[in-house]
Motif scaffolding. Structure first.
Motif, short mmCIF file in Angstrom:
data_model
loop_
_atom_site.label_atom_id
_atom_site.label_comp_id
_atom_site.label_asym_id
_atom_site.label_seq_id
_atom_site.Cartn_x
_atom_site.Cartn_y
_atom_site.Cartn_z
N GLN A 126 -14.17 -5.66 -6.67
CA GLN A 126 -14.28 -5.02 -5.26
C GLN A 126 -13.81 -6.01 -4.19
O GLN A 126 -13.16 -5.43 -3.17
CB GLN A 126 -15.71 -4.85 -4.79
N GLU A 127 -13.80 -7.03 -4.56
CA GLU A 127 -13.29 -8.17 -3.34
C GLU A 127 -12.47 -9.46 -3.87
O GLU A 127 -13.24 -9.77 -5.02
CB GLU A 127 -14.16 -8.71 -2.28
N ALA A 128 -11.40 -9.98 -3.56
CA ALA A 128 -10.89 -11.05 -4.23
C ALA A 128 -9.88 -11.44 -3.22
O ALA A 128 -9.14 -10.73 -2.49
CB ALA A 128 -10.00 -10.61 -5.48
N TYR B 140 -7.46 -15.76 5.87
CA TYR B 140 -7.76 -15.23 4.70
C TYR B 140 -6.77 -14.40 4.15
O TYR B 140 -6.00 -13.67 5.04
CB TYR B 140 -9.22 -14.40 4.81
N ALA B 141 -6.73 -14.04 2.80
CA ALA B 141 -5.57 -13.13 2.38
C ALA B 141 -6.44 -12.48 1.19
O ALA B 141 -6.88 -13.40 0.28
CB ALA B 141 -4.40 -13.90 2.00
N GLY B 142 -6.29 -11.27 1.05
CA GLY B 142 -6.95 -10.75 -0.23
C GLY B 142 -7.46 -9.15 0.16
O GLY B 142 -7.30 -8.72 1.30
N VAL B 143 -8.43 -8.74 -0.73
CA VAL B 143 -9.09 -7.50 -0.54
C VAL B 143 -10.48 -7.88 -0.06
O VAL B 143 -11.19 -8.48 -0.74
CB VAL B 143 -9.20 -6.66 -1.69
N MET B 144 -10.80 -7.48 1.02
CA MET B 144 -12.12 -7.81 1.77
C MET B 144 -12.46 -6.80 2.84
O MET B 144 -11.91 -5.61 3.16
CB MET B 144 -12.13 -9.11 2.46
#
Length: 496
Positions: free
Chosen positions: A185-187, A200-204
């Motif tokens: 779901q998030e990383a 920050y970098a990623g899925v959030m």
């Protein structure tokens, strides 16, 4: 004739008769003393033997201790000169002795019972009266830092949401069959560039709505408001900058894929999954299919102002007894530029603009929260009509004791469709905190008494605000004024 000899013999006999008993008595005394000495010697010998055995045991134990300490030292060396583990502020952690490597481990589960009532439901939607147990959410999260505290990481795994569970009678069009499967779901990662700037970098989560930004364990009601779900732009892949250079302000700026991106990893056949001809949105799944994005890019900005209090107090809507008062004000905007040629998403080629403003106040066990939200489709194509949508939510809660907290919520929103009634609803409930948010029982009654349930096009950028994930399970196009929606929900939460 006899001379002196007979006289001498007689005298010796008399002396022997007189001294014989005395010699016997002295011999008995000597024998008794000898026996006593023998007993003392035996006791001393036994005591000497026991001391020797005790010393031998002590020597063996000391040798064992030396071996254990030597083994522990060897193992600590293999673990890069030691590792620490424990529980800090409700989170389990593993940490290197020098502090440069850290892993926090947290998880939670929410088991829920919902009874939902609405007269005249359409065929195939489960009937007028519905009830069901749900494991609504179950997640595990790993976060911390590597190399040194400036390099962060996070990974969150979750089970799929009952929004896509066929047992909720949502219909068969693209509905996921893999209820309970685990997905990312998030990383992502983070870097503390300076004392004031963090990247920050990623899925959030996209930094937009205050209620959505709360972690799911910290929600006040059993679930978020339908108005929040309507305007929610969810999670997406992004680069996010956090600026904390002002004492009482935090500013977030995100460049992202927007909310109209398909983040579902697979469907029953292993291909791209659609839900009612609408791609499953970023609120539910964790990575994008390349080339499927209907947005060139999105830009989201949010600012939070701490009028007074501590920043940690905005992490929930609870005014814990004994805490200092706090007051926060926030605002956010989101703009998404449509990508020409990708029009299969509902919303067509329209740009999308949304905005919000909110406030949170806590004082002596009383907490008040309010938010206003709006959105607009700009330059729509493909037959999709322009519209303006508005909405608002308000919460009030009070800690009667350290454990018991009743609350009330009101909500209103309109999707901007011509002739559609505004949606109005209220929620009444309470929380009982066994161990604050780590063990909590929540119960509420949700009542919607006015409005038209939005058509699918109205929630192209967020999940269904009346779907089974909220325990409502109502199809679009119904007039709530004719048939009110009432849902009774109870949920127990365990978290660490």
């Amino acid at each position: 004739m006899f001379g002196k000899r007979p006289t001498t013999l007689i005298a010796g006999a008399l002396m022997a008769g007189l001294t014989g008993p005395a010699f016997a008595s002295e011999a008995d005394a000597l024998r008794s003393e000898v026996d006593s000495l023998r007993a003392e010697v035996a006791a001393l010998r036994q005591n000497t033997d026991e001391n020797w055995l005790n010393e031998r045991r002590a020597s063996e134990i000391k040798g064992l201790i030396r071996d254990v300490l030597s083994d522990a030292e060897t193992r600590s060396t293999l673990l890069q000169e030691g590792m620490m583990a424990g529980n800090d502020n409700g989170k389990f952690f593993l940490k290197s002795a020098d502090g440069n490597f850290l892993m926090n481990i947290s998880a939670f589960a929410q088991i829920r019972y919902v009874a939902n009532f609405q007269n005249g439901r359409a065929n195939g939607t489960g009937g007028d009266d519905q009830n069901q147990f749900q494991l609504n959410r179950a997640k595990i999260r790993l976060d911390g830092h590597i190399i040194d505290p400036s390099w962060g990481y996070f990974l969150q795994l979750a089970t799929n949401n009952p929004e896509f569970d066929t047992s909720t009678n949502q219909g068969a069009n693209g509905t996921l069959r893999q209820n309970g499967f685990v997905f990312m779901q998030e990383a992502g990662m983070s870097k503390q560039v300076t004392d004031d700037i963090k990247l920050y970098a990623g899925v959030m989560k996209t930094p937009f709505l205050r209620e959505f930004l709360l972690y799911e364990t910290d929600l006040l009601a059993v679930d978020r408001a339908s108005a929040t779900e309507f305007f929610n732009i969810g999670r997406t892949a992004q680069f996010l900058l956090e600026y904390t250079g002002f004492e009482n302000f935090k500013i977030y700026t995100s460049i992202n894929n927007g909310s109209r991106v398909n983040l579902n990893p697979f469907n029953d056949q292993g291909g791209l999954q659609l839900y009612g001809n609408n791609t499953i949105n970023s609120n539910n799944y964790g990575f994008a299919v390349f080339g499927s994005n209907a947005v060139e890019f999105g830009v989201t900005g949010r600012a939070d102002w701490k009028v007074w209090g501590d920043w940690s107090q905005q992490d929930d809507f609870v005014a814990w007894r004994g805490d200092d008062s706090a007051f926060f004000v926030g605002a956010a905007v989101n703009y998404e530029i449509a990508k020409e040629g990708v029009t299969r998403n509902l919303g067509g080629g329209a740009d999308y603009f949304s905005y919000t403003a909110d406030a949170l106040w806590k004082q002596n066990g009383l907490s008040l929260m309010g938010a206003f939200m709006g959105s607009k489709y700009i330059n729509p194509t493909g037959g999709f009509t322009d519209r303006d949508s508005y909405g608002a939510i308000a919460y009030a809660a009070y800690m009667l004791t350290d454990e018991l907290q009743p609350y009330i919520r009101g909500e209103w929103f309109t999707d901007g469709t011509a002739g559609a009634e505004d949606v109005i609803g209220a929620t009444f409930g309470f929380n009982y905190y066994f161990a604050r948010q780590n063990a909590k029982l929540s119960m509420d009654v949700v009542w919607f008494f006015q409005g038209d349930i939005p058509q699918a096009q109205s929630y192209a950028f967020a999940r269904n605000p009346f779907g089974p994930a909220l325990g409502l399970n109502n199809g679009p196009g119904r007039r709530i004024s004719d048939d009110n929606i009432v849902a009774i929900r109870g949920q127990f939460q365990i978290a660490f």
